[in-house]
Design an enzyme around this catalytic site. Structure first.
Site, PDB file in Angstrom:
ATOM      1  N   ILE A  17       0.819  -1.218   0.000  1.00 54.89           N
ATOM      2  CA  ILE A  17       0.000   0.000   0.000  1.00 54.89           C
ATOM      3  C   ILE A  17       0.851   1.265   0.000  1.00 54.89           C
ATOM      4  O   ILE A  17       0.418   2.307  -0.507  1.00 54.89           O
ATOM      5  CB  ILE A  17      -1.011  -0.016   1.166  1.00 54.89           C
ATOM      6  CG1 ILE A  17      -2.167   0.946   0.861  1.00 54.89           C
ATOM      7  CG2 ILE A  17      -0.344   0.307   2.490  1.00 54.89           C
ATOM      8  CD1 ILE A  17      -3.378   0.751   1.727  1.00 54.89           C
ATOM      9  N   ASN A  30      -3.244   1.863  15.553  1.00 56.12           N
ATOM     10  CA  ASN A  30      -3.826   1.592  16.878  1.00 56.12           C
ATOM     11  C   ASN A  30      -4.261   2.932  17.460  1.00 56.12           C
ATOM     12  O   ASN A  30      -3.957   3.992  16.904  1.00 56.12           O
ATOM     13  CB  ASN A  30      -2.840   0.864  17.786  1.00 56.12           C
ATOM     14  CG  ASN A  30      -1.565   1.647  17.989  1.00 56.12           C
ATOM     15  OD1 ASN A  30      -1.581   2.712  18.607  1.00 56.12           O
ATOM     16  ND2 ASN A  30      -0.461   1.152  17.449  1.00 56.12           N
ATOM     17  N   GLY A  38       3.396  -4.071  11.262  1.00 54.94           N
ATOM     18  CA  GLY A  38       2.524  -4.326  10.117  1.00 54.94           C
ATOM     19  C   GLY A  38       2.480  -3.166   9.133  1.00 54.94           C
ATOM     20  O   GLY A  38       3.490  -2.518   8.854  1.00 54.94           O
ATOM     21  N   VAL A  39       1.297  -2.908   8.630  1.00 61.41           N
ATOM     22  CA  VAL A  39       1.136  -1.870   7.610  1.00 61.41           C
ATOM     23  C   VAL A  39       1.418  -0.481   8.215  1.00 61.41           C
ATOM     24  O   VAL A  39       1.940   0.413   7.531  1.00 61.41           O
ATOM     25  CB  VAL A  39      -0.264  -1.987   6.962  1.00 61.41           C
ATOM     26  CG1 VAL A  39      -1.371  -1.544   7.852  1.00 61.41           C
ATOM     27  CG2 VAL A  39      -0.311  -1.252   5.644  1.00 61.41           C
ATOM     28  N   ASP A  40       1.134  -0.318   9.488  1.00 63.55           N
ATOM     29  CA  ASP A  40       1.392   0.950  10.186  1.00 63.55           C
ATOM     30  C   ASP A  40       2.897   1.282  10.156  1.00 63.55           C
ATOM     31  O   ASP A  40       3.306   2.398   9.773  1.00 63.55           O
ATOM     32  CB  ASP A  40       0.890   0.783  11.632  1.00 63.55           C
ATOM     33  CG  ASP A  40       0.755   2.077  12.404  1.00 63.55           C
ATOM     34  OD1 ASP A  40       1.017   3.147  11.832  1.00 63.55           O
ATOM     35  OD2 ASP A  40       0.386   2.004  13.601  1.00 63.55           O
ATOM     36  N   SER A 123      -7.556  -4.746  10.383  1.00 59.75           N
ATOM     37  CA  SER A 123      -7.795  -5.690  11.503  1.00 59.75           C
ATOM     38  C   SER A 123      -7.443  -7.146  11.213  1.00 59.75           C
ATOM     39  O   SER A 123      -7.575  -7.985  12.104  1.00 59.75           O
ATOM     40  CB  SER A 123      -9.244  -5.639  12.022  1.00 59.75           C
ATOM     41  OG  SER A 123      -9.452  -4.499  12.829  1.00 59.75           O
TER      42      SER A 123
HETATM   43  N1  AR6 Z   1       0.691  -3.095   2.275  1.00 63.90           N
HETATM   44  C1  AR6 Z   1      -0.561  -3.623   2.332  1.00 63.90           C
HETATM   45  N2  AR6 Z   1      -0.973  -4.443   3.324  1.00 63.90           N
HETATM   46  C2  AR6 Z   1      -0.079  -4.729   4.285  1.00 63.90           C
HETATM   47  C3  AR6 Z   1       1.247  -4.221   4.302  1.00 63.90           C
HETATM   48  C4  AR6 Z   1       1.615  -3.356   3.232  1.00 63.90           C
HETATM   49  N3  AR6 Z   1       2.837  -2.801   3.154  1.00 63.90           N
HETATM   50  N4  AR6 Z   1       1.873  -4.694   5.409  1.00 63.90           N
HETATM   51  C5  AR6 Z   1       0.987  -5.492   6.044  1.00 63.90           C
HETATM   52  N5  AR6 Z   1      -0.176  -5.529   5.363  1.00 63.90           N
HETATM   53  P1  AR6 Z   1      -1.814  -5.212  10.478  1.00 63.90           P
HETATM   54  P2  AR6 Z   1      -4.238  -4.738  12.088  1.00 63.90           P
HETATM   55  C6  AR6 Z   1      -1.425  -6.266   5.679  1.00 63.90           C
HETATM   56  O1  AR6 Z   1      -1.285  -6.173  11.477  1.00 63.90           O
HETATM   57  O2  AR6 Z   1      -4.566  -6.179  12.083  1.00 63.90           O
HETATM   58  C7  AR6 Z   1      -0.067  -2.384  14.021  1.00 63.90           C
HETATM   59  O3  AR6 Z   1       1.014  -2.638  14.869  1.00 63.90           O
HETATM   60  C8  AR6 Z   1      -1.332  -7.454   6.585  1.00 63.90           C
HETATM   61  O4  AR6 Z   1      -0.899  -8.609   5.867  1.00 63.90           O
HETATM   62  O5  AR6 Z   1      -0.864  -4.233   9.869  1.00 63.90           O
HETATM   63  O6  AR6 Z   1      -5.333  -3.734  11.826  1.00 63.90           O
HETATM   64  C9  AR6 Z   1      -0.876  -1.179  14.476  1.00 63.90           C
HETATM   65  O7  AR6 Z   1      -0.083  -0.190  15.082  1.00 63.90           O
HETATM   66  C10 AR6 Z   1      -2.759  -7.596   7.067  1.00 63.90           C
HETATM   67  O8  AR6 Z   1      -3.545  -8.329   6.129  1.00 63.90           O
HETATM   68  O9  AR6 Z   1      -3.045  -4.319  11.081  1.00 63.90           O
HETATM   69  C11 AR6 Z   1      -1.859  -1.789  15.429  1.00 63.90           C
HETATM   70  O10 AR6 Z   1      -1.292  -1.924  16.716  1.00 63.90           O
HETATM   71  C12 AR6 Z   1      -3.282  -6.164   7.061  1.00 63.90           C
HETATM   72  O11 AR6 Z   1      -2.288  -5.379   6.368  1.00 63.90           O
HETATM   73  C13 AR6 Z   1      -2.119  -3.160  14.845  1.00 63.90           C
HETATM   74  O12 AR6 Z   1      -0.969  -3.480  14.084  1.00 63.90           O
HETATM   75  C14 AR6 Z   1      -3.483  -5.585   8.446  1.00 63.90           C
HETATM   76  O13 AR6 Z   1      -2.496  -6.078   9.321  1.00 63.90           O
HETATM   77  C15 AR6 Z   1      -3.304  -3.125  13.906  1.00 63.90           C
HETATM   78  O14 AR6 Z   1      -3.603  -4.433  13.514  1.00 63.90           O
END
Ligand code: AR6
Length: 178
Positions: A17, A30, A38-40, A123
């Protein structure tokens, strides 16, 4: 995969993304809005430290809500930070909170003249929402919003890997056939 809803397009792509050339990308953050994994983590790394500096001024965000910032070093002009629910068992208001996260992001995009927006699968990573259930809620909310709001022309839903892409494609095809 692409589907047309009136003048708008909902597109599913496999990718990162942070690389998307759209008006706004959505961050699955969060409630502190001060970064994470993760994506954050990927969005903060790609946008640079000015993003965290702006996030520090926002006072956090409730679950199901969203806040908008600049995009800094990203191609996207804006980042819309939302907080999805942590999944427990589906009986703790998770579906309504997840729908609210998507809807609030779309409302912020409309208010800020963003005609194109990219979403990650909110999520479904650290927060543990089952992928298929989350996908249904995401697509229902996006399709309903696009049907009622012509100002958004492109929603790109970005899946990180072939496996989540395949699940989302199957869910969307099923929903369009219903
Ligand atoms: N591009 C697109 N999607 C992605 C990328 C990327 N570069 N990286 C990961 N994903 P998550 P949540 C996907 O865990 O569950 C963070 O620490 C990943 O495979 O990023 O909403 C925040 O600070 C998954 O399918 O977010 C919060 O504490 C999706 O993005 C917590 O994680 C969401 O995974 C939020 O958890």
């Amino acid at each position: 995969m692409k589907t047309h809803i009136g003048d708008a397009v909902l597109e599913l792509v496999e990718g990162d993304i942070t690389k998307q050339d759209v008006d706004a990308i959505v961050n699955a953050a969060n409630s502190s809005l001060l970064g994470g994994g993760g994506v954050d983590g990927a969005i903060h790394r790609a946008a640079g430290p000015r993003l965290l500096a702006e996030c520090r001024t926002l006072g956090g965000c409730a679950t199901g809500g969203a806040k908008i910032t600049h995009g800094y070093n990203l191609k996207a002009r804006h980042v819309i930070h939302t907080v999805g629910p942590v999944y427990r068992d589906g009986e703790h208001n998770e579906p309504a909170l997840l729908a609210s996260a998507y809807r609030t992001c779309l409302e912020l995009a409309s208010q800020n003249h963003c005609a194109s927006i990219a979403f990650p699968a909110i999520s479904t990573g650290v927060y543990g929402y089952p992928t298929e259930d989350a996908a249904r809620i995401a697509f229902r909310t996006i399709l309903d919003y696009l049907s009622a709001h012509s100002e958004i022309k492109l929603v790109r839903y970005v899946l990180y890997g072939a496996a989540p892409y395949a699940v989302h494609q199957r869910v969307l095809e099923q929903m369009l056939a219903e």
